[in-house]
Design an enzyme around this catalytic site. Structure first.
Site, mmCIF file in Angstrom:
data_model
loop_
_atom_site.group_PDB
_atom_site.id
_atom_site.type_symbol
_atom_site.label_atom_id
_atom_site.label_comp_id
_atom_site.label_asym_id
_atom_site.label_seq_id
_atom_site.Cartn_x
_atom_site.Cartn_y
_atom_site.Cartn_z
ATOM 1 N N HIS A 275 1.702 5.297 -1.653
ATOM 2 C CA HIS A 275 1.375 6.505 -2.424
ATOM 3 C C HIS A 275 2.659 7.089 -2.994
ATOM 4 O O HIS A 275 3.550 7.472 -2.239
ATOM 5 C CB HIS A 275 0.699 7.544 -1.539
ATOM 6 C CG HIS A 275 -0.620 7.082 -0.994
ATOM 7 N ND1 HIS A 275 -1.802 7.264 -1.670
ATOM 8 C CD2 HIS A 275 -0.929 6.402 0.135
ATOM 9 C CE1 HIS A 275 -2.802 6.728 -0.963
ATOM 10 N NE2 HIS A 275 -2.291 6.197 0.136
ATOM 11 N N HIS B 24 0.872 -1.184 0.000
ATOM 12 C CA HIS B 24 0.000 0.000 0.000
ATOM 13 C C HIS B 24 0.899 1.221 0.000
ATOM 14 O O HIS B 24 1.428 1.607 1.041
ATOM 15 C CB HIS B 24 -0.920 0.009 1.223
ATOM 16 C CG HIS B 24 -1.933 1.114 1.210
ATOM 17 N ND1 HIS B 24 -3.289 0.912 1.366
ATOM 18 C CD2 HIS B 24 -1.799 2.454 1.028
ATOM 19 C CE1 HIS B 24 -3.932 2.061 1.297
ATOM 20 N NE2 HIS B 24 -3.041 3.023 1.102
ATOM 21 N N ASP C 187 1.444 2.537 3.465
ATOM 22 C CA ASP C 187 0.617 3.732 3.297
ATOM 23 C C ASP C 187 1.476 4.987 3.407
ATOM 24 O O ASP C 187 0.990 6.043 3.813
ATOM 25 C CB ASP C 187 -0.536 3.765 4.306
ATOM 26 C CG ASP C 187 -1.603 4.789 3.937
ATOM 27 O OD1 ASP C 187 -1.617 5.254 2.776
ATOM 28 O OD2 ASP C 187 -2.417 5.139 4.806
ATOM 29 N N HIS D 12 -10.548 1.360 1.299
ATOM 30 C CA HIS D 12 -10.313 2.300 2.404
ATOM 31 C C HIS D 12 -11.568 2.228 3.271
ATOM 32 O O HIS D 12 -12.592 2.820 2.942
ATOM 33 C CB HIS D 12 -10.093 3.725 1.883
ATOM 34 C CG HIS D 12 -9.797 4.700 3.002
ATOM 35 N ND1 HIS D 12 -8.633 5.436 3.058
ATOM 36 C CD2 HIS D 12 -10.500 5.046 4.105
ATOM 37 C CE1 HIS D 12 -8.634 6.185 4.154
ATOM 38 N NE2 HIS D 12 -9.770 5.977 4.801
ATOM 39 N N LYS E 89 -8.887 -0.140 -6.185
ATOM 40 C CA LYS E 89 -8.985 0.493 -4.871
ATOM 41 C C LYS E 89 -10.278 1.292 -4.751
ATOM 42 O O LYS E 89 -10.530 2.185 -5.562
ATOM 43 C CB LYS E 89 -7.788 1.433 -4.666
ATOM 44 C CG LYS E 89 -7.834 2.281 -3.386
ATOM 45 C CD LYS E 89 -7.589 1.464 -2.133
ATOM 46 C CE LYS E 89 -7.682 2.309 -0.862
ATOM 47 N NZ LYS E 89 -6.583 3.218 -0.648
ATOM 48 N N HIS F 295 -4.844 -0.643 5.374
ATOM 49 C CA HIS F 295 -4.327 0.079 6.552
ATOM 50 C C HIS F 295 -5.260 -0.015 7.756
ATOM 51 O O HIS F 295 -5.764 0.999 8.226
ATOM 52 C CB HIS F 295 -4.039 1.549 6.215
ATOM 53 C CG HIS F 295 -5.093 2.269 5.438
ATOM 54 N ND1 HIS F 295 -6.405 2.313 5.833
ATOM 55 C CD2 HIS F 295 -5.030 2.958 4.281
ATOM 56 C CE1 HIS F 295 -7.086 3.011 4.944
ATOM 57 N NE2 HIS F 295 -6.276 3.416 3.998
#
Lengths: 340, 340
Positions: free
Chosen positions: B15, B13, B241, B135, B96, B169
């Site tokens: 970004h 995960h 994350d 999420h 996602k 997460h």
């Protein structure tokens, strides 16, 4: 245009700091309030008569020209003698107790909340009729700290039935409920805890200017506080806990706790009590309750508010000091029209 | 000196953002990880094959010279057709799903988590064996958002038994417990949620660099996550994350959510698993579990860590971008010695 008059407003929990920050923030209270209970957590804390009178004089100087009384408090210590407290009692309105390290400049607070450890000083205070103001938080999980302190309040209330105990800046439903359980328990509540929850601090973007101690709690807590305030619960007083920190200590990698509300408190409280059609109760919440609880008569001061837009400044500055107020840059519905 | 080898570490995960921020942060993952699952919440989000391939190429360029595979994901939309998903399925590792507005760049997420609204796309995904990454937060009170989402996970798991659902997460004991209840539920957990609670974010000074979504929870939550990770729960994968924001968007009056951990993740995980005498489980947590759950074989990459002090830089910079890592300026016990 709609108007509303507040009679001798009192802020029963206020941080004025010292030096230039004092000069910056004090007038924002002294202009519109008749008096305020001044917190003693300077560095070093206010623990002697000399320090107290000297601080009071610095405050009066910073408020020069305003009809305003600073009601002074001592920083609680376990070793105050009867003679000392008897000598100082007419200079103070109460003594503020901090658990060590629990908030700004509280490092020298008490390391134990054990009633027997505190007993000598609290018995003297009971005899001399000096109220005890308490920062009621344990060092537990941040959302539980006030709730976990409730048994300590109960123990204090039971052990010292003649001592007036003020639960400062309460933030939970539990504290509101405890108010009704013991005759000698009272409380202050801030403006911001009537308005925000943890969602406002950390639910969207993180808002350092709404970060305070005790931290804002849940919706049901805010609602309980709000109802008690709106209904002018006779044991609840307004205490802004307005606590200025310079902008660079709020917008940084380790932001200090405190919300600066002095310049907007009356306007926002008027807006809030109007919204819930409880304006009739505002004078009790912001003045009369405190007069009865602490048994004093403030200076006469009439603040006329008018329902006219007021844009909150983005920042207040004096020399090298500055502070960002709550609602910086936003518009409020009520303004201060005149002060008599 | 003590050493430990991590075999093909995977960050499930991540970004990476875009433009200069991508160029700044991507190498901090590609240097030490064999692969990472890349989040699609760009502006606009990644919803077409062209955008996906173009983004993948930009990532590969930013990681040039490193043995590293970016495993791409699409941003969930309710109107993806069978043809579209069938055509793109070999390019992606999952899709996602974001509830609208729940975190950074999620404004175009789904406005309803109603299973029947999501059914058309989820049935196609089930058929094509495309995992769903979620999420999992409601728009409720910040401390309750994940817990409140549990019934939605249950409903998804029950309604789509052939769909692999990854609870991204996770931050609560409730989510750890749910992992064991449904065969098709899996999860990622970040580094920081194994280490911090809300106390670290807002219990002392407010720490914007530890502010993330979902927000860090209670001690019992951290403990449940930590035990699941240390014991290499077979349905739990490491997903950092890691979510960079420039310093000025973290230290300001409305701080963005995200903790940047890519450059320190392997060192800190090694320290953590060593502390609890669970180093034998680290390779499962950081690589093997993900390989089994997603059914793929990563590039072979061996990272040798050595028990030697590493001082975390205060900031990482590239052109006009910068980002402050977790543990900025602090010392870690483990360093990366070599990468093969």
């Amino acid at each position: 245009m709609q108007k509303f008059i507040i009679d001798s407003p009192l802020d029963m929990h206020l941080h004025l700091r010292d030096e230039d920050m004092l000069k910056l923030v004090a007038p924002h209270t002294s202009k519109t309030f008749a008096g305020a209970l001044i917190m003693p957590n300077l560095v070093p804390p206010v623990t002697t008569k000399e320090a107290l009178i000297s601080y009071k004089n610095r405050i009066l100087k910073a408020c020069e020209g305003d009809t305003f009384i600073p009601y002074m408090t001592l920083f609680f210590q376990g070793n105050y003698s009867y003679e000392f407290l008897n000598d100082i009692k007419d200079e103070i309105i109460g003594i503020k107790l901090y658990p060590a390290g629990i908030t700004t400049n509280s490092e020298t607070g008490v390391s134990s909340m054990d009633v027997d450890v505190l007993r000598p000083t609290l018995e003297i205070m009971s005899k001399l009729n000096i109220p005890l103001c308490v920062h009621g938080e344990t060092n537990g999980f941040v959302m539980d700290r006030e709730k976990e302190f409730m048994p300590i309040y109960e123990s204090l209330a039971l052990n010292f039935p003649n001592l007036k105990i003020i639960m400062e800046h309460i933030t939970t439903k539990d504290a509101v409920e405890l108010l009704n359980k013991y005759d000698n328990l009272y409380a202050t509540v801030t403006l911001h805890h009537l308005l925000i929850t943890l969602d406002d601090v950390a639910g969207g973007a993180l808002k350092p200017h709404l970060f305070c101690k005790p931290i804002a709690k849940r919706y049901e807590d805010k609602e309980a506080l709000l109802q008690a305030a709106l209904n002018a619960h006779p044991k609840l007083m307004f205490g802004s806990d307005s606590a200025p920190h310079p902008k660079h200590k709020k917008e940084c990698c380790g932001c200090a706790a405190g919300v600066f509300t002095s310049p907007i408190a009356l306007q926002v409280l008027t807006e809030l009590f109007e919204k819930y059609e409880k304006l009739d109760n505002l004078n009790a919440f912001i003045s009369l309750n405190a007069q009865k609880i602490y048994d004093f008569e403030p200076l006469n001061k009439k603040i006329t508010l008018i329902k006219k837009e007021f844009e909150v400044p983005n920042i207040y500055e004096y020399k090298n000091e500055n502070v960002v107020p709550m609602y910086a840059g936003e518009k409020l519905n009520w303004s201060i029209e005149s002060i008599l």
